[in-house]
Motif scaffolding. Structure first.
Motif, PDB file in Angstrom:
ATOM      1  N   ILE A 120     -19.683  40.622   8.282  1.00 29.38           N
ATOM      2  CA  ILE A 120     -19.275  41.506   9.469  1.00 29.38           C
ATOM      3  C   ILE A 120     -20.530  41.533  10.451  1.00 29.38           C
ATOM      4  CG2 ILE A 120     -18.285  42.861   7.975  1.00 29.38           C
ATOM      5  CD1 ILE A 120     -20.502  44.872   7.719  1.00 29.38           C
ATOM      6  N   ALA A 121     -21.717  40.850  10.303  1.00 35.06           N
ATOM      7  CA  ALA A 121     -22.467  41.252  11.487  1.00 35.06           C
ATOM      8  C   ALA A 121     -22.110  39.970  12.647  1.00 35.06           C
ATOM      9  CB  ALA A 121     -23.918  40.556  11.081  1.00 35.06           C
ATOM     10  N   PHE A 122     -21.506  38.710  12.170  1.00 38.39           N
ATOM     11  CA  PHE A 122     -20.954  37.890  13.100  1.00 38.39           C
ATOM     12  C   PHE A 122     -19.592  38.349  13.759  1.00 38.39           C
ATOM     13  CE2 PHE A 122     -24.253  35.291  11.121  1.00 38.39           C
ATOM     14  CZ  PHE A 122     -24.457  34.203  12.082  1.00 38.39           C
ATOM     15  N   ARG A 123     -19.285  39.407  13.411  1.00 38.14           N
ATOM     16  CA  ARG A 123     -18.036  40.215  13.897  1.00 38.14           C
ATOM     17  C   ARG A 123     -18.289  41.338  14.369  1.00 38.14           C
ATOM     18  NH1 ARG A 123     -12.995  38.014   9.639  1.00 38.14           N
ATOM     19  NH2 ARG A 123     -13.664  35.743   9.930  1.00 38.14           N
ATOM     20  N   ARG A 124     -19.292  41.608  14.949  1.00 35.64           N
ATOM     21  CA  ARG A 124     -19.739  43.038  15.505  1.00 35.64           C
ATOM     22  C   ARG A 124     -18.718  43.506  16.440  1.00 35.64           C
ATOM     23  NH1 ARG A 124     -25.641  44.647  18.083  1.00 35.64           N
ATOM     24  NH2 ARG A 124     -25.389  46.797  17.821  1.00 35.64           N
ATOM     25  N   GLY A 125     -18.472  44.934  16.172  1.00 36.95           N
ATOM     26  CA  GLY A 125     -17.444  45.437  16.919  1.00 36.95           C
ATOM     27  C   GLY A 125     -16.030  45.200  16.851  1.00 36.95           C
ATOM     28  N   SER A 126     -15.767  44.375  16.007  1.00 37.83           N
ATOM     29  CA  SER A 126     -14.557  43.975  15.611  1.00 37.83           C
ATOM     30  C   SER A 126     -13.859  45.258  14.654  1.00 37.83           C
ATOM     31  CB  SER A 126     -14.262  42.835  14.826  1.00 37.83           C
ATOM     32  OG  SER A 126     -14.977  42.677  13.433  1.00 37.83           O
ATOM     33  N   ILE A 127     -12.487  45.259  14.264  1.00 33.58           N
ATOM     34  CA  ILE A 127     -11.925  45.994  13.358  1.00 33.58           C
ATOM     35  C   ILE A 127     -12.408  46.071  12.142  1.00 33.58           C
ATOM     36  CG2 ILE A 127      -9.684  46.806  12.458  1.00 33.58           C
ATOM     37  CD1 ILE A 127      -8.384  45.823  15.018  1.00 33.58           C
ATOM     38  N   THR A 128     -12.865  44.635  11.580  1.00 33.42           N
ATOM     39  CA  THR A 128     -13.292  44.670  10.263  1.00 33.42           C
ATOM     40  C   THR A 128     -14.556  45.261  10.239  1.00 33.42           C
ATOM     41  OG1 THR A 128     -12.186  42.312  10.040  1.00 33.42           O
ATOM     42  CG2 THR A 128     -13.781  42.953   8.544  1.00 33.42           C
ATOM     43  N   ASP A 129     -15.593  45.099  11.287  1.00 30.95           N
ATOM     44  CA  ASP A 129     -16.828  45.657  11.075  1.00 30.95           C
ATOM     45  C   ASP A 129     -16.864  47.023  11.033  1.00 30.95           C
ATOM     46  OD1 ASP A 129     -19.550  45.852  11.288  1.00 30.95           O
ATOM     47  OD2 ASP A 129     -19.395  45.828  13.610  1.00 30.95           O
ATOM     48  N   ARG A 130     -16.029  47.633  11.906  1.00 28.26           N
ATOM     49  CA  ARG A 130     -15.726  49.007  12.030  1.00 28.26           C
ATOM     50  C   ARG A 130     -15.154  49.648  10.652  1.00 28.26           C
ATOM     51  NH1 ARG A 130     -13.353  49.872  18.237  1.00 28.26           N
ATOM     52  NH2 ARG A 130     -15.161  49.077  19.086  1.00 28.26           N
ATOM     53  N   VAL A 132     -15.458  48.332   7.641  1.00 24.87           N
ATOM     54  CA  VAL A 132     -16.347  48.214   6.515  1.00 24.87           C
ATOM     55  C   VAL A 132     -17.432  49.438   6.897  1.00 24.87           C
ATOM     56  CG1 VAL A 132     -18.124  46.896   5.558  1.00 24.87           C
ATOM     57  CG2 VAL A 132     -15.878  45.919   6.152  1.00 24.87           C
ATOM     58  N   MET A 133     -18.091  49.617   7.788  1.00 23.89           N
ATOM     59  CA  MET A 133     -18.971  50.388   8.349  1.00 23.89           C
ATOM     60  C   MET A 133     -18.285  52.038   7.880  1.00 23.89           C
ATOM     61  SD  MET A 133     -21.806  49.220   8.895  1.00 23.89           S
ATOM     62  CE  MET A 133     -21.308  48.263   7.747  1.00 23.89           C
ATOM     63  N   VAL A 134     -17.140  52.424   8.369  1.00 23.73           N
ATOM     64  CA  VAL A 134     -16.342  53.651   8.012  1.00 23.73           C
ATOM     65  C   VAL A 134     -16.318  53.730   6.449  1.00 23.73           C
ATOM     66  CG1 VAL A 134     -14.358  54.990   8.146  1.00 23.73           C
ATOM     67  CG2 VAL A 134     -15.305  53.980  10.357  1.00 23.73           C
ATOM     68  N   THR A 135     -15.901  52.633   5.759  1.00 27.37           N
ATOM     69  CA  THR A 135     -15.807  52.860   4.319  1.00 27.37           C
ATOM     70  C   THR A 135     -17.245  53.141   3.607  1.00 27.37           C
ATOM     71  OG1 THR A 135     -13.954  51.371   4.315  1.00 27.37           O
ATOM     72  CG2 THR A 135     -14.915  51.492   2.354  1.00 27.37           C
ATOM     73  N   CYS A 136     -18.303  52.383   4.103  1.00 28.38           N
ATOM     74  CA  CYS A 136     -19.782  52.698   3.626  1.00 28.38           C
ATOM     75  C   CYS A 136     -19.799  53.903   3.851  1.00 28.38           C
ATOM     76  CB  CYS A 136     -20.668  51.719   4.288  1.00 28.38           C
ATOM     77  SG  CYS A 136     -20.487  50.140   4.013  1.00 28.38           S
TER      78      CYS A 136
END
Length: 312
Positions: A120-130, A132-136
């Motif tokens: 996710i760090a290499f896709r910062r700001g993407s839907i996947t990143d967001r 995962v962060m919301v899930t965490c």
């Protein structure tokens, strides 16, 4: 390397002495008189005097301190006040169950958190990143007690995939049967904060000049991610993992208590409930010593991961 290790071990001596004095002070001046605790409410002065003599706490403080230092040097803290069992035997028998749960947990949690952090760090700001962060964030907002109760009810009681509680006699049975559900629950609790932290470590490296230089030279993205970035981000990751290892032995007391795992954390809780000072003092000293040794091991791992790191 040998000179560095010897110097670090020598530097641990004052710290260890400070721990010994602090523990001795807390248990002798702040902890109260254990003779009254052991004698109970229906005691008389003669019984209390006999207990004080048996425990050796009728001696002057300097004599008690010297006895405490001898106990640490010989790894012999006497017997438990509540069970009469040797303290060294209690700790050695409880260490195995704790490690059976904590070692697989630490390895799996670290690997999952590192892999997801790189993803996710290499896709910062993407839907996947967001996502995962919301899930965490949601996962970290739920108490570990909820995970334990729901996990026991659904996966153990309703579905019967795992035993609700208990501990076996063989390593294989404990590792794959009794510790499986506690490890899964601890992973659900621990992966989220580790992932958020490791993601920040990776992001600090992604924006460095050496990453842009490697990409400009045509280095494959997979190599940039798993070799260049991971090597530099591994130093704070190692620090985080190694510094948490000694505390995990004590911090897993909820898991051990609810699943009836005879580990160190559960033993600490029982010792506190029973006012079993020899067990509490021994575990406190051992955890302090383990913390210092793990700090030394962390520095050695730094150089193993990155030979450019110079140990001083």
């Amino acid at each position: 390397m040998a000179a560095y290790i010897l110097r670090r071990l020598w530097q641990m001596a004052p710290t260890m002495l400070g721990v010994i004095l602090l523990v001795f002070f807390l248990f002798n001046w702040v902890g109260g008189d254990p003779a009254y605790i052991l004698a109970g409410k229906m005691s008389n002065p003669e019984q209390i005097a006999n207990i004080r003599q048996q425990l050796g706490i009728d001696q002057p403080y300097y004599v008690q301190l010297w006895i405490f230092i001898q106990q640490i040097a010989t790894f012999n803290f006497g017997n438990s006040w509540s069970t009469g069992e040797a303290v060294s035997s209690i700790i050695s028998s409880r260490l195995g169950p704790s490690l059976t749960v904590l070692l697989p947990l630490t390895v799996i949690e670290t690997l999952i958190a590192i892999a997801l952090a790189l993803l996710i760090a290499f896709r910062r700001g993407s839907i996947t990143d967001r996502a995962v962060m919301v899930t965490c964030t949601v996962g970290m907002s739920i108490s570990i007690l909820v995970y334990i109760i729901v996990g026991q009810y659904v996966f153990a009681y309703q579905l019967g995939f795992f035993p609700v509680q208990g501990w076996g006699n063989s390593l294989a049975e404990n590792l794959f049967r009794y510790s499986a559900l506690p490890v899964l629950i601890a992973l659900a609790v621990g992966v989220a904060p580790s992932l958020r932290l490791f993601r920040s470590f990776v992001l600090d490296e992604v924006n460095q000049d050496y990453v842009r230089t490697a990409r400009a030279k045509g280095v494959p993205e997979r190599r940039v991610k798993w070799v260049h970035v991971l090597r530099n981000a591994s130093i704070p990751i190692i620090t985080h993992v190694m510094s948490n290892l000694p505390a995990l032995l004590i911090g897993a007391f909820l898991i051990e208590r609810f699943f009836s795992i005879p580990g160190i954390g559960r033993e600490v809780i029982l010792a506190v409930e029973r006012s079993d000072f020899p067990v509490i003092k021994a575990i406190t000293v051992y955890v302090a010593a383990a913390t210092m040794l793990f700090n030394l091991l962390t520095d050695l791992l730094y150089q193993a991961v990155d030979p450019r790191v110079q140990l001083k």
